[in-house]
Design a protein around this motif. Sequence first.
Motif, PDB file in Angstrom:
ATOM      1  N   PRO A  61     -17.489  24.853 -43.984  1.00 53.03           N
ATOM      2  CA  PRO A  61     -16.787  24.076 -43.182  1.00 53.03           C
ATOM      3  C   PRO A  61     -15.863  24.734 -42.173  1.00 53.03           C
ATOM      4  CG  PRO A  61     -15.902  24.357 -45.408  1.00 53.03           C
ATOM      5  CD  PRO A  61     -17.397  25.016 -45.350  1.00 53.03           C
ATOM      6  N   LEU A  62     -15.613  23.916 -41.197  1.00 53.33           N
ATOM      7  CA  LEU A  62     -14.636  24.357 -40.342  1.00 53.33           C
ATOM      8  C   LEU A  62     -13.360  23.992 -40.484  1.00 53.33           C
ATOM      9  CD1 LEU A  62     -13.587  25.683 -37.359  1.00 53.33           C
ATOM     10  CD2 LEU A  62     -14.436  23.734 -36.342  1.00 53.33           C
ATOM     11  N   ARG A  63     -12.196  24.772 -40.997  1.00 55.98           N
ATOM     12  CA  ARG A  63     -11.183  24.373 -41.785  1.00 55.98           C
ATOM     13  C   ARG A  63      -9.887  24.571 -40.484  1.00 55.98           C
ATOM     14  NH1 ARG A  63     -12.693  25.884 -46.956  1.00 55.98           N
ATOM     15  NH2 ARG A  63     -13.503  24.000 -48.206  1.00 55.98           N
ATOM     16  N   LYS A  96      -3.782  25.418 -50.120  1.00 57.44           N
ATOM     17  CA  LYS A  96      -4.544  24.589 -50.927  1.00 57.44           C
ATOM     18  C   LYS A  96      -5.520  23.852 -49.776  1.00 57.44           C
ATOM     19  CE  LYS A  96      -0.610  21.318 -50.613  1.00 57.44           C
ATOM     20  NZ  LYS A  96       0.178  20.475 -51.009  1.00 57.44           N
ATOM     21  N   TRP A  97      -6.708  23.527 -50.132  1.00 51.37           N
ATOM     22  CA  TRP A  97      -7.642  23.008 -49.216  1.00 51.37           C
ATOM     23  C   TRP A  97      -8.383  21.705 -49.548  1.00 51.37           C
ATOM     24  CZ3 TRP A  97      -8.066  26.556 -52.802  1.00 51.37           C
ATOM     25  CH2 TRP A  97      -9.238  26.486 -53.667  1.00 51.37           C
ATOM     26  N   GLY A  98      -8.880  21.289 -48.517  1.00 52.90           N
ATOM     27  CA  GLY A  98      -9.746  19.949 -48.683  1.00 52.90           C
ATOM     28  C   GLY A  98     -10.830  19.854 -47.671  1.00 52.90           C
ATOM     29  N   THR A  99     -11.952  19.360 -48.081  1.00 56.55           N
ATOM     30  CA  THR A  99     -13.291  19.266 -47.130  1.00 56.55           C
ATOM     31  C   THR A  99     -13.649  17.735 -46.913  1.00 56.55           C
ATOM     32  OG1 THR A  99     -13.776  21.454 -47.974  1.00 56.55           O
ATOM     33  CG2 THR A  99     -15.529  20.204 -46.741  1.00 56.55           C
ATOM     34  N   PHE A 100     -13.846  17.520 -45.722  1.00 55.08           N
ATOM     35  CA  PHE A 100     -14.596  16.115 -45.364  1.00 55.08           C
ATOM     36  C   PHE A 100     -15.672  16.433 -44.287  1.00 55.08           C
ATOM     37  CE2 PHE A 100     -10.892  17.156 -42.739  1.00 55.08           C
ATOM     38  CZ  PHE A 100     -11.406  16.743 -41.555  1.00 55.08           C
ATOM     39  N   THR A 101     -16.472  15.283 -44.012  1.00 57.81           N
ATOM     40  CA  THR A 101     -17.312  15.324 -43.122  1.00 57.81           C
ATOM     41  C   THR A 101     -16.960  14.279 -41.698  1.00 57.81           C
ATOM     42  OG1 THR A 101     -18.849  13.940 -44.063  1.00 57.81           O
ATOM     43  CG2 THR A 101     -19.278  16.177 -44.461  1.00 57.81           C
ATOM     44  N   LEU A 108     -16.052  19.560 -42.065  1.00 56.95           N
ATOM     45  CA  LEU A 108     -14.542  19.852 -41.716  1.00 56.95           C
ATOM     46  C   LEU A 108     -13.721  20.239 -42.665  1.00 56.95           C
ATOM     47  CD1 LEU A 108     -14.395  17.500 -38.631  1.00 56.95           C
ATOM     48  CD2 LEU A 108     -15.347  19.862 -38.507  1.00 56.95           C
ATOM     49  N   GLY A 109     -12.350  20.461 -42.408  1.00 60.33           N
ATOM     50  CA  GLY A 109     -11.454  20.490 -43.634  1.00 60.33           C
ATOM     51  C   GLY A 109     -10.090  21.087 -42.942  1.00 60.33           C
ATOM     52  N   PHE A 110      -9.385  20.967 -43.970  1.00 62.09           N
ATOM     53  CA  PHE A 110      -7.807  21.182 -43.730  1.00 62.09           C
ATOM     54  C   PHE A 110      -7.502  22.001 -44.895  1.00 62.09           C
ATOM     55  CE2 PHE A 110      -7.127  16.902 -42.130  1.00 62.09           C
ATOM     56  CZ  PHE A 110      -7.231  17.129 -40.915  1.00 62.09           C
ATOM     57  N   PHE A 111      -6.323  22.922 -44.523  1.00 64.70           N
ATOM     58  CA  PHE A 111      -5.840  24.228 -45.571  1.00 64.70           C
ATOM     59  C   PHE A 111      -4.435  24.198 -45.136  1.00 64.70           C
ATOM     60  CE2 PHE A 111      -6.986  27.116 -42.202  1.00 64.70           C
ATOM     61  CZ  PHE A 111      -5.741  28.020 -42.232  1.00 64.70           C
ATOM     62  N   GLU A 112      -3.486  24.194 -46.001  1.00 63.14           N
ATOM     63  CA  GLU A 112      -2.029  24.373 -45.980  1.00 63.14           C
ATOM     64  C   GLU A 112      -1.395  25.486 -46.862  1.00 63.14           C
ATOM     65  OE1 GLU A 112       2.085  21.926 -47.387  1.00 63.14           O
ATOM     66  OE2 GLU A 112      -0.210  20.645 -47.520  1.00 63.14           O
TER      67      GLU A 112
END
Length: 131
Positions: A61-63, A96-101, A108-112
Amino acid sequence: MIFEMTTQVRVSNLKEGQKWYETLLNRKPDFIPHEGFAEWELLPGCWLQVAEGTPADGSGPLRFGVSNIEAERDRLVKMLKVPSFDIHSRPEVPVKWGTFTDPWGNQLGFFEYMNKNEEQERVNKILGTLA
């Protein structure tokens, strides 16, 4: 010396893909060099290209770093109909992170950052405000 970076995701329909990524990124592209291609400069020298084509299997993923991962997840679920995704953390990892498409299968994803002082230090460094 590496001084810039570009990453690309492909979508089967650029018109739909550009609209989806405009919503994800909360803005229009910075550059549309030719048909079938749109680019956003996410940070100075850091570009995301969205190109019309066949998405690559198994990439990502690209976060993206965000200040509030839960709020961003809620926004995507509401505005882009992204299925809700789990947010993960581990004691030895500072984020902390999460992944989605996206609708084309790009991961893709986010991290904080868990430590908001560390997050602010990163932002200051990017903005050039660190002494």
